[in-house]
Design a protein around this motif. Structure first.
Motif, mmCIF file in Angstrom:
data_model
loop_
_atom_site.group_PDB
_atom_site.id
_atom_site.type_symbol
_atom_site.label_atom_id
_atom_site.label_comp_id
_atom_site.label_asym_id
_atom_site.label_seq_id
_atom_site.Cartn_x
_atom_site.Cartn_y
_atom_site.Cartn_z
ATOM 1 N N ILE A 1 0.851 -1.295 -0.155
ATOM 2 C CA ILE A 1 -0.066 0.035 -0.059
ATOM 3 C C ILE A 1 0.784 1.331 0.016
ATOM 4 O O ILE A 1 0.647 2.151 -0.913
ATOM 5 C CB ILE A 1 -0.986 0.014 1.187
ATOM 6 N N GLU A 2 2.047 1.218 0.853
ATOM 7 C CA GLU A 2 2.641 2.460 0.974
ATOM 8 C C GLU A 2 3.542 2.611 -0.460
ATOM 9 O O GLU A 2 3.385 3.762 -0.983
ATOM 10 C CB GLU A 2 3.811 2.379 2.168
ATOM 11 N N SER B 1 2.734 6.039 -2.669
ATOM 12 C CA SER B 1 3.804 6.970 -2.682
ATOM 13 C C SER B 1 4.632 7.137 -4.318
ATOM 14 O O SER B 1 4.893 8.105 -4.643
ATOM 15 C CB SER B 1 5.077 6.631 -1.911
ATOM 16 N N SER B 2 4.223 6.111 -5.178
ATOM 17 C CA SER B 2 4.463 6.199 -6.325
ATOM 18 C C SER B 2 3.790 6.939 -7.301
ATOM 19 O O SER B 2 4.037 7.377 -8.483
ATOM 20 C CB SER B 2 4.570 4.550 -7.053
ATOM 21 N N ASP C 1 -4.841 5.358 -7.747
ATOM 22 C CA ASP C 1 -5.599 6.131 -6.593
ATOM 23 C C ASP C 1 -6.181 4.935 -5.678
ATOM 24 O O ASP C 1 -6.616 5.369 -4.632
ATOM 25 C CB ASP C 1 -6.770 6.872 -7.264
ATOM 26 N N ARG C 2 -6.302 3.694 -6.153
ATOM 27 C CA ARG C 2 -6.823 2.621 -5.165
ATOM 28 C C ARG C 2 -6.331 1.386 -5.510
ATOM 29 O O ARG C 2 -5.608 1.147 -6.460
ATOM 30 C CB ARG C 2 -8.192 2.909 -5.379
ATOM 31 N N LEU D 1 -9.333 -0.339 -1.299
ATOM 32 C CA LEU D 1 -8.768 0.783 -0.656
ATOM 33 C C LEU D 1 -8.420 2.035 -1.274
ATOM 34 O O LEU D 1 -7.764 1.857 -2.506
ATOM 35 C CB LEU D 1 -7.490 0.273 -0.130
ATOM 36 N N GLU D 2 -9.219 3.033 -1.129
ATOM 37 C CA GLU D 2 -8.911 4.199 -1.956
ATOM 38 C C GLU D 2 -7.895 4.914 -0.985
ATOM 39 O O GLU D 2 -8.207 5.256 0.240
ATOM 40 C CB GLU D 2 -10.285 5.269 -1.920
ATOM 41 N N PHE D 3 -6.940 5.371 -1.746
ATOM 42 C CA PHE D 3 -5.750 5.928 -0.972
ATOM 43 C C PHE D 3 -6.246 7.387 -0.138
ATOM 44 O O PHE D 3 -5.586 7.479 0.787
ATOM 45 C CB PHE D 3 -4.544 6.357 -2.087
#
Length: 124
Positions: free
Chosen positions: A51-52, A56-57, A61-62, A100-102
């Motif tokens: 996720i991280e 960060s890339s 968006d999700r 999972l929406e960032f």
């Protein structure tokens, strides 16, 4: 996501059907931890690191995934939202859609993610 009509039997089916080159959704297709290594936090660490890294890339968006009933609570604890039973029939069906929406990652997940990733790398 669309699939070619004869995807199971036609080895020359269009592999790009359903794939959106400029899409902003990453689909996590599989995560497995060998039974001898389960319940040690490895799956959680792998998902949090993923996720991280993806967030960060800036490439998406999700993250979306399908999972078994028994793993819904695991992914919910990591910030994924349960969207209901999936229409996917792969391997007999029985899947659940999750995303999972960032932009919606709970602060507690962000803090846990950073702390655990730093602990794992030895940068204390």
């Amino acid at each position: 996501m669309a699939l070619p009509p004869q995807w199971q039997s036609d080895l020359n089916a269009d592999p790009h059907l359903g794939h959106k080159e400029d899409g902003r959704t990453i689909c996590l297709h599989s995560l497995a931890v060998l039974p001898d290594y389960q319940n040690q936090g490895l799956g959680k660490l792998l998902v949090l690191a993923y996720i991280e890294r993806m967030k960060s890339s800036g490439v998406a968006d999700r993250i979306a995934l399908i999972t078994y009933d028994r793993l819904v609570p695991f992914y919910e604890r990591l910030g994924f939202e349960y969207l209901g039973k999936s229409e996917v029939n792969y391997a007999g069906g029985g899947w659940n859609d999750m995303v999972l929406e960032f932009k919606n990652i709970p602060e507690t997940i962000k803090a846990v993610s950073r702390d655990e990733l730093e602990e794992d790398s030895g940068d204390e």
